[in-house]
Scaffold this motif. Structure first.
Motif, PDB file in Angstrom:
ATOM      1  N   GLU A 193     105.520  26.831  77.286  1.00 20.76           N
ATOM      2  CA  GLU A 193     106.123  27.776  75.978  1.00 20.76           C
ATOM      3  C   GLU A 193     106.454  28.873  76.184  1.00 20.76           C
ATOM      4  N   GLN A 212     108.677  32.186  77.797  1.00 20.42           N
ATOM      5  CA  GLN A 212     109.668  32.463  77.499  1.00 20.42           C
ATOM      6  C   GLN A 212     109.889  33.703  77.043  1.00 20.42           C
ATOM      7  N   TYR A 229     119.668  35.279  77.365  1.00 24.73           N
ATOM      8  CA  TYR A 229     119.674  34.922  75.723  1.00 24.73           C
ATOM      9  C   TYR A 229     120.732  34.524  75.638  1.00 24.73           C
ATOM     10  N   ASN A 243     111.060  37.755  69.153  1.00 26.04           N
ATOM     11  CA  ASN A 243     112.231  37.252  67.546  1.00 26.04           C
ATOM     12  C   ASN A 243     113.318  36.435  68.505  1.00 26.04           C
ATOM     13  N   SER A 269     113.323  35.166  71.767  1.00 28.62           N
ATOM     14  CA  SER A 269     112.571  34.357  72.839  1.00 28.62           C
ATOM     15  C   SER A 269     111.831  32.697  72.355  1.00 28.62           C
ATOM     16  N   PHE A 270     111.282  33.230  70.665  1.00 33.30           N
ATOM     17  CA  PHE A 270     110.108  32.240  70.125  1.00 33.30           C
ATOM     18  C   PHE A 270     111.640  31.524  68.849  1.00 33.30           C
ATOM     19  N   GLY A 271     111.669  32.368  68.134  1.00 32.66           N
ATOM     20  CA  GLY A 271     112.391  31.782  66.596  1.00 32.66           C
ATOM     21  C   GLY A 271     111.201  31.573  66.016  1.00 32.66           C
ATOM     22  N   SER A 272     112.803  30.769  65.059  1.00 30.89           N
ATOM     23  CA  SER A 272     111.690  29.969  63.784  1.00 30.89           C
ATOM     24  C   SER A 272     111.021  28.675  64.370  1.00 30.89           C
ATOM     25  N   ALA A 273     111.498  28.472  66.184  1.00 33.85           N
ATOM     26  CA  ALA A 273     111.397  26.957  67.063  1.00 33.85           C
ATOM     27  C   ALA A 273     109.891  27.209  67.463  1.00 33.85           C
ATOM     28  N   HIS A 274     109.431  28.103  67.587  1.00 34.63           N
ATOM     29  CA  HIS A 274     107.457  28.134  68.105  1.00 34.63           C
ATOM     30  C   HIS A 274     107.254  29.112  67.268  1.00 34.63           C
ATOM     31  N   PRO A 275     106.964  29.611  66.014  1.00 40.03           N
ATOM     32  CA  PRO A 275     106.606  30.393  65.248  1.00 40.03           C
ATOM     33  C   PRO A 275     105.273  30.494  65.412  1.00 40.03           C
TER      34      PRO A 275
END
Length: 325
Positions: free
Chosen positions: A17, A20, A71, A284, A286-292
């Protein structure tokens, strides 16, 4: 750009994870790195400023290309086709001598929207747009000066207390305005006009919105992502810039520029670790809201790596640069 990615991958392996975010430590923030360099004033040789600006611009473009390629998803090619047609239109209009900056801006916004709808990240639209806006002025400086002198010599006289211009005087002043517009290329004029808005509105707003690190909530604030990003920026950029510069000079590909040496290159290489805006942007994406949690760690890594790189770069340059201009 390669060495920071390698160092990041040694801490957060690709396929995990955290992997990314490989591209996060790639780019140097031009505005902030030059800002630190400007603190040293006239002690900094011009060649060193050019060197820092050059590699910061190139790796920013590299970062934007990575955004566009890795992306982007669900590409809608019909939007890209319309965008390509507008680019061709701008190119040929520019070749015909168009200098209207508003026209280029309006079409540029339309192209940005088309890229946004296409699925390819819209940041790439601005990079391509810069290549089709004319960079060559219609008048050279010598011709411009001669024309202005001729206009001034024929300017109708006016009384000392006259505040209303005659039609002839207005016509002459419009000739001066027209000549002035044509001696500055549309590309350079746009860059100059946008400089203030970017520095005093866009960058502060971006930093305010994106730089926040949450010190409460689930997950660890400091983790593998923090270490990977901070090391990538601090050690990776330093090793990458210094080693490839050394390789270029020692292989005979280029001579050492006037005013530069290995000591001040080491200082500038450290300033290359100031990632901030582009690094936060890629974090932001790469991870965004999916991986806070990972996003939080990456942001802290960007901020800590940037601050350390800025401080160390300034101290090294303060020590190695001549005390006087």
């Amino acid at each position: 750009m390669v060495v920071p990615v390698v160092i990041y991958s040694m801490v957060c392996a690709p396929g995990t994870e955290g992997g990314q975010g490989l591209a996060i430590p790639m780019a140097t923030d031009i505005a902030f790195s030059l800002g630190v360099l400007s603190l040293l004033g006239k002690r900094v040789p011009l060649s060193l400023k050019i060197f820092l600006t050059a590699f910061a611009v190139v790796d920013d473009i590299g970062g934007i290309l990575v955004i566009a390629i890795f992306y982007s998803s669900h590409v809608a090619y019909e939007y890209l086709l319309w965008a390509a047609l507008l680019y061709v239109l701008l190119y040929f209009i520019g070749k015909k001598g168009a200098t209207n900056k508003i026209f280029f801006l309006v079409v540029g916004v339309v192209i940005w929207y088309l890229f946004l709808q296409s699925g390819i990240h819209s940041t790439i639209s601005g990079v391509i747009l810069a290549f089709v806006i004319p960079a060559k002025p219609q008048l050279n400086v010598g011709t411009y000066i001669e024309r202005i002198r001729r206009i001034i010599s024929t300017f109708p006289e006016m009384g000392a207390n006259n505040i209303v211009l005659t039609n002839q005087q207005i016509a002459k002043l419009k000739e001066v305005e027209s000549a002035s517009d044509r001696v500055i290329s549309p590309l350079q004029s746009l860059e100059d006009n946008l400089h203030g808005a970017v520095n005093y509105l866009v960058l502060p707003l971006f930093a305010f919105v994106n730089a926040g690190v949450m010190f409460s909530g689930e997950g660890e604030v400091i983790g593998g992502g923090t270490l990977a990003v901070a090391l990538g920026l601090l050690a990776g950029k330093f090793l990458g810039v210094y080693f490839f510069s050394w390789l270029a000079v020692k292989s005979g590909l280029t001579p050492m520029p006037l005013g530069m040496n290995w000591k001040n290159i080491s200082g500038v290489a450290l300033l290359g670790g100031i990632g901030f805006t582009v690094s936060l942007f890629i974090a932001n994406l790469s991870f965004g809201s999916a991986h806070p949690v990972l996003l939080n760690q990456a942001k802290l890594g960007v901020l800590s790596g940037t601050v350390m790189a800025g401080i160390l770069g300034y101290l090294v340059l303060h020590w190695v640069l001549p005390k006087r201009r």
